[in-house]
Write an enzyme that holds these catalytic residues in place. Structure first.
Site, PDB file in Angstrom:
ATOM      1  N   ARG A  96      50.503  28.918  47.139  1.00 33.13           N
ATOM      2  CA  ARG A  96      50.024  29.706  45.984  1.00 33.13           C
ATOM      3  C   ARG A  96      49.997  28.828  44.734  1.00 33.13           C
ATOM      4  NH1 ARG A  96      52.653  35.315  43.590  1.00 33.13           N
ATOM      5  NH2 ARG A  96      51.541  35.325  41.616  1.00 33.13           N
ATOM      6  N   ASN A 150      47.222  39.692  50.416  1.00 33.10           N
ATOM      7  CA  ASN A 150      46.125  39.312  49.524  1.00 33.10           C
ATOM      8  C   ASN A 150      45.311  38.163  50.065  1.00 33.10           C
ATOM      9  OD1 ASN A 150      46.059  41.011  47.276  1.00 33.10           O
ATOM     10  ND2 ASN A 150      47.955  40.106  46.481  1.00 33.10           N
ATOM     11  N   CYS A 171      46.779  48.386  47.860  1.00 32.39           N
ATOM     12  CA  CYS A 171      47.185  47.630  46.682  1.00 32.39           C
ATOM     13  C   CYS A 171      48.012  48.560  45.802  1.00 32.39           C
ATOM     14  CB  CYS A 171      45.941  47.168  45.933  1.00 32.39           C
ATOM     15  SG  CYS A 171      46.309  46.223  44.451  1.00 32.39           S
ATOM     16  N   HIS A 201      41.127  44.437  43.046  1.00 38.39           N
ATOM     17  CA  HIS A 201      41.332  43.563  41.884  1.00 38.39           C
ATOM     18  C   HIS A 201      40.065  43.378  41.049  1.00 38.39           C
ATOM     19  CE1 HIS A 201      45.352  41.641  43.437  1.00 38.39           C
ATOM     20  NE2 HIS A 201      45.402  42.952  43.294  1.00 38.39           N
ATOM     21  N   TYR A 254      43.122  42.847  36.196  1.00 38.11           N
ATOM     22  CA  TYR A 254      42.474  41.604  36.644  1.00 38.11           C
ATOM     23  C   TYR A 254      41.137  41.358  35.945  1.00 38.11           C
ATOM     24  CZ  TYR A 254      45.934  40.914  40.278  1.00 38.11           C
ATOM     25  OH  TYR A 254      47.113  40.668  40.948  1.00 38.11           O
TER      26      TYR A 254
END
Ligand code: G6P
Length: 441
Positions: A96, A150, A171, A201, A254
């Site tokens: 990540r 995700n 989510c 998102h 987002y």
């Protein structure tokens, strides 16, 4: 005698698991789970041991007859499960951190699910999830796969396009939005209804009602120019009043990356110098959490878990399982196949919309809002096209699809940058992208 109710949690060693356990405990009367399997990979052995031991203490404290199993044998865990949930992170937090940093090298936003970072995560994750689906098809074909992993929308789309598994993508943002709206309007959450449209998102709350009376305009007024209306993992930069009014709907957190690209990039570059990216921050929070989880006297979810972006995650997951199990026919906002609900998108893509939840799963509801306005439709279509291309790239190792995905993404928008970022992603993720082995240096 009723059939044993079994749930398998893939990625059971996640620091979020105590959330889920808390959810199962609270809802036990409606969702009398008999067997809970926490599954992880060998590399996650220590985490699984720690989280599993805490889960046992939590269940013992609640005095419930839930049998908890910890295993590395995924098929054993999936076999005969009614629900399989996935919360995995292929390559862990180091991957990540790379996903967030590579785009920043080129002056592009670095985010774990959005833009080039989300693309890299999808390439690593989709093949693993499809592999899990093979196991489900073979040993528990009637199970529901509730996917939290995700980028949840893209992963759900890959599963619906390439497997026979019954899946719903989940989510925490929809339930978090409902809670936030209730707080802002000073009413109990049970009185609030919201309608959301979009994809994971990248969605907008099109309407808000309190006891049937529309309050969308009021909420738009309240969220303009104030702090405190973003999720924990996204910088809390205020929405500008005039702009929000012109959107006419409530954008999810987002959307700051799209609507305030420059400010968000500036903030990320500043943070990079001082505290690193969100992954670096999360690594510290995780260390703190795992140290707490090791305390043999801890038998509840510690409040420090609230520093993570996934607040209310267990509520979303347990709500969904409970409604399917009890054939409730209530409305929840989840990720499913579009099937014509958002008429500006293809039928076979995933969308995040209001759905009726019953024992068959989730069926999207017709929107109460008339057709989406051009400013929303346009952004939605281009990001969805990016997602479709990303699924193809991830499943087939299709370099050309990947190049097009990155090039058309609104946070990239340049073939040259796309090529450079793609090359760094392939080189930085060699061990996780076997489908692209022929393209690496
Ligand atoms: C949000 C998103 C989740 C995401 C999480 C990340 O709530 O909806 O999809 O996983 O934030 O939080 P973190 O604490 O890992 O940055």
């Amino acid at each position: 005698m009723r059939k044993k109710l079994k749930v398998a949690v893939i990625g059971g060693g996640s620091s979020y698991t105590p959330e889920l356990i808390e959810g199962f405990i609270k809802r036990y009367q409606e969702f009398p789970i008999d067997e809970l399997y926490l599954v992880d990979i060998e590399a996650g052995r220590e985490k699984l041991k720690t989280v599993g031991a805490l889960a046992v203490r939590m269940i013992e404290k609640a005095g419930l007859p839930i049998e908890l199993h910890m295993t590395f044998d995924r098929r054993e865990a999936i076999k005969d499960a009614a629900f399989v949930t996935t919360q995995i992170r292929v390559g862990m937090l180091d991957a990540r951190s790379r996903d967030e940093k590579i785009p920043l090298r080129y002056g592009l936003l670095g985010q774990e699910t959005t833009g080039a970072g989300g693309f890299a995560k999808a390439l690593r994750t989709i093949p693993v999830i499809l592999d899990i689906c093979k196991d489900i098809e073979e040993v528990s074909p009637h199970a529901f796969l509730l996917n939290f992993t995700n980028p949840a929308g893209i992963v759900t789309e890959a599963v619906t396009k390439y497997t026979k598994v019954k899946t719903i993508g989940l989510c925490n943002l929809p339930i978090g939005t409902k809670m936030l709206v209730a707080k802002m309007l000073g009413v109990d959450v049970s009185k609030v209804e919201i309608e959301m449209a979009g994809i994971n998102h990248l969605n907008w709350t099109t309407k808000v009602w309190v006891e049937g009376i529309e309050k969308t305009g009021e909420v738009l007024d309240i969220i303009s120019g104030v702090k405190g209306v973003s999720v924990k993992n996204i910088p809390d930069i205020e929405w500008e009043r005039e702009f929000i009014q012109s959107v006419g709907m409530i954008p999810c957190s987002y959307l700051r990356y799209y609507y305030m690209k420059d400010k968000m990039l500036e903030k990320q570059l500043q943070d990079l110098e001082t505290k690193g990216t969100r992954a670096d921050e999360v690594k510290k929070v995780e260390e703190e959490l795992f140290a707490l989880y090791q305390d043999p006297f801890l038998n509840r979810k510690p409040p420090q878990l609230e520093k993570r972006g996934g607040a209310y995650y267990s509520e979303a997951a347990v709500n969904l399982m409970t409604s399917i199990y009890n054939n409730k026919k209530d409305i929840q906002i989840v990720n499913v196949k579009n099937n014509g609900i958002l008429s500006c998108l293809p039928d076979d893509v995933s969308v995040e919309v209001n759905c009726v939840i019953d024992s068959e799963g989730a069926t999207p509801l017709q929107l109460k809002t008339a057709a989406l306005p051009p400013h929303i439709r346009g952004l939605l279509q281009v990001v969805k096209a990016y997602e479709e291309l990303t699924v193809e790239a991830a499943v087939h190792g299709d370099y050309q699809a990947g190049m097009q995905a990155l090039t058309i993404h609104p946070l990239i928008g340049s073939a040259e940058l796309a090529k450079r970022v793609f090359s760094d992603i392939l080189n930085g993720n060699k061990e996780f992208l076997p489908q692209f082995s022929r393209y690496k240096d």
